[in-house]
Design a protein around this motif. Structure first.
Motif, short mmCIF file in Angstrom:
data_model
loop_
_atom_site.label_atom_id
_atom_site.label_comp_id
_atom_site.label_asym_id
_atom_site.label_seq_id
_atom_site.Cartn_x
_atom_site.Cartn_y
_atom_site.Cartn_z
N LEU A 35 25.58 24.82 68.86
CA LEU A 35 25.67 26.05 68.09
C LEU A 35 25.33 27.28 68.92
O LEU A 35 25.93 28.35 68.73
N LEU A 36 24.40 27.16 69.83
CA LEU A 36 24.01 28.30 70.67
C LEU A 36 25.19 28.78 71.53
O LEU A 36 25.30 29.96 71.84
N LYS A 37 26.09 27.86 71.87
CA LYS A 37 27.27 28.23 72.64
C LYS A 37 28.43 28.66 71.74
O LYS A 37 29.21 29.54 72.10
N TYR A 38 28.54 28.04 70.59
CA TYR A 38 29.69 28.23 69.73
C TYR A 38 29.57 29.43 68.79
O TYR A 38 30.54 30.17 68.58
N LEU A 39 28.40 29.64 68.20
CA LEU A 39 28.27 30.61 67.12
C LEU A 39 28.33 32.09 67.53
O LEU A 39 28.83 32.90 66.74
N PRO A 40 27.82 32.49 68.70
CA PRO A 40 27.86 33.94 68.99
C PRO A 40 29.24 34.56 68.84
O PRO A 40 29.38 35.65 68.25
N GLU A 41 30.28 33.91 69.32
CA GLU A 41 31.63 34.46 69.21
C GLU A 41 32.08 34.48 67.74
O GLU A 41 32.74 35.44 67.30
N GLN A 42 31.71 33.45 67.00
CA GLN A 42 32.04 33.42 65.58
C GLN A 42 31.32 34.54 64.84
O GLN A 42 31.91 35.21 63.97
N SER A 71 18.11 33.55 63.66
CA SER A 71 17.61 34.30 64.83
C SER A 71 18.76 34.64 65.77
O SER A 71 18.82 35.76 66.32
N LEU A 72 19.68 33.70 65.94
CA LEU A 72 20.85 33.95 66.78
C LEU A 72 21.74 35.02 66.17
O LEU A 72 22.25 35.89 66.88
N LEU A 73 21.90 34.99 64.85
CA LEU A 73 22.69 36.02 64.17
C LEU A 73 22.05 37.39 64.34
O LEU A 73 22.75 38.39 64.59
N GLU A 213 38.20 22.13 64.39
CA GLU A 213 37.24 21.02 64.44
C GLU A 213 36.76 20.80 65.87
O GLU A 213 37.55 20.84 66.81
N HIS A 214 35.47 20.59 66.02
CA HIS A 214 34.86 20.36 67.32
C HIS A 214 33.96 19.13 67.28
O HIS A 214 33.36 18.82 66.24
N PHE A 215 33.85 18.45 68.39
CA PHE A 215 33.04 17.24 68.49
C PHE A 215 31.66 17.56 69.06
O PHE A 215 31.55 18.27 70.06
N ILE A 216 30.62 17.05 68.42
CA ILE A 216 29.24 17.18 68.91
C ILE A 216 28.73 15.80 69.25
O ILE A 216 28.52 14.97 68.35
N LEU A 280 29.17 13.65 65.84
CA LEU A 280 29.34 14.54 64.69
C LEU A 280 30.58 15.42 64.86
O LEU A 280 31.01 15.68 65.99
N SER A 281 31.11 15.89 63.74
CA SER A 281 32.19 16.88 63.75
C SER A 281 31.66 18.19 63.19
O SER A 281 30.99 18.20 62.17
N LEU A 282 31.96 19.28 63.89
CA LEU A 282 31.73 20.62 63.36
C LEU A 282 33.09 21.14 62.92
O LEU A 282 34.02 21.24 63.74
N ILE A 283 33.21 21.44 61.65
CA ILE A 283 34.46 21.93 61.09
C ILE A 283 34.23 23.35 60.59
O ILE A 283 33.40 23.58 59.70
#
Length: 287
Positions: A35-42, A71-73, A213-216, A280-283
């Motif tokens: 999430l630390l890598k994925y969420l900032p752009e989202q 906190s990241l948001l 969809e992304h794989f974790i 896990l899958s992140l969708i």
């Protein structure tokens, strides 16, 4: 008279098993690193042309991941005020969440609204519905009655550019193999029907929603599960099978069959230890 709200059965021994699992696995850490890598752009996309941001956590448990995401948001969208609504049916886990918020200084600026109820109750009973920019459902879709209707409901309360993030067992990963093989024995009042990422994706296609969809990767040591005298192993097995007591909840044959499946189809051995391959899958669903 006020409508009675059905409370989660996720209390007492279930919470203890869950917390023990978190202490003996790296699941939350693996999710967090992704999430630390994925969420900032989202978050940048979500916040475009917004004057404030609303977050909804559905089945947020003890809040360990929520506080990191909030906190990241904050750091990503530092100029925007944030509000957070939390839906959680377990009073024990919600108390843990509130305590964690109280210990996190930067979250004192965020107003929290706590909904002590199940997702199903929120969907059916709450009439004054807000809309949100970011809604997340992490490892909780197993507890809903109808995946398609649940996704449809939460997607409908997304604001423009909003995102609905679902994290769930990946289809064909070890957790999926275990639960689909023994669904008759494992499904119970708490988890009446087992769902994995393939069920979520099928619902999204039915609804015609845009998603990615992304794989974790997610592995953890289950070596102790094969030692009948190991308390650690028995507690991990209880969590993995959603049972109060693994040795008491199933017949000797079913226990042997589950252990055989775990050893031969769900795990890999490394340096004499046995690791459960529960990816896990992140969708991420677009508004």
């Amino acid at each position: 008279m006020a409508t009675e709200i059905k409370q989660s059965m996720y209390e007492g021994i279930e919470v203890q098993h869950f917390q023990f699992f978190l202490q003996n696995s790296d699941e939350h850490e693996g999710i967090l690193q992704f999430l630390l890598k994925y969420l900032p752009e989202q978050f940048k996309r979500i916040s475009a042309d917004k004057s404030s941001l609303g977050v909804l956590g559905v089945g947020s448990g003890g809040g360990e991941l929520d506080v990191k995401m909030l906190s990241l948001l904050q750091s990503t969208c530092s100029s925007l005020p944030i509000t957070a609504d939390i839906i959680e049916g377990s009073t024990e886990l919600l108390a843990n969440f509130k305590a964690l918020v109280a210990m996190t200084d930067n979250l004192q600026k965020i107003p929290f609204t706590w909904h002590v109820m199940l997702s199903e109750d929120y969907r059916k009973q709450v009439k004054d519905l807000k809309k949100y920019d970011f809604i997340h459902m992490i490892q909780m879709i197993y507890y809903v009655d109808d995946v398609t209707e649940t996704i449809k409901f939460y997607h409908n309360i997304l604001k423009k550019n909003g995102r609905l993030m679902i994290i769930i067992e990946k289809a064909s990963a070890a957790g999926d193999i275990l639960w689909r093989t023994f669904s008759k024995e494992l499904c119970n009042e708490t988890i009446p029907v087992y769902y994995s990422s393939q069920d979520v994706v099928a619902s999204l296609k039915t609804l015609g929603l845009k998603y990615e969809e992304h794989f974790i990767p997610n592995t953890y040591d289950i070596t102790e599960c094969f030692d009948h005298n190991s308390k650690t192993g028995q507690r991990l097995l209880a969590f993995m099978t959603a049972s109060n007591d693994f040795s008491q909840s199933f017949t000797p044959q079913i226990r042997a069959d589950i252990l055989n499946l775990l050893r031969n189809k769900c795990s890999a051995e490394k340096e004499g230890r046995i690791y459960f391959n529960s990816g896990l899958s992140l969708i991420c669903v677009h508004a």
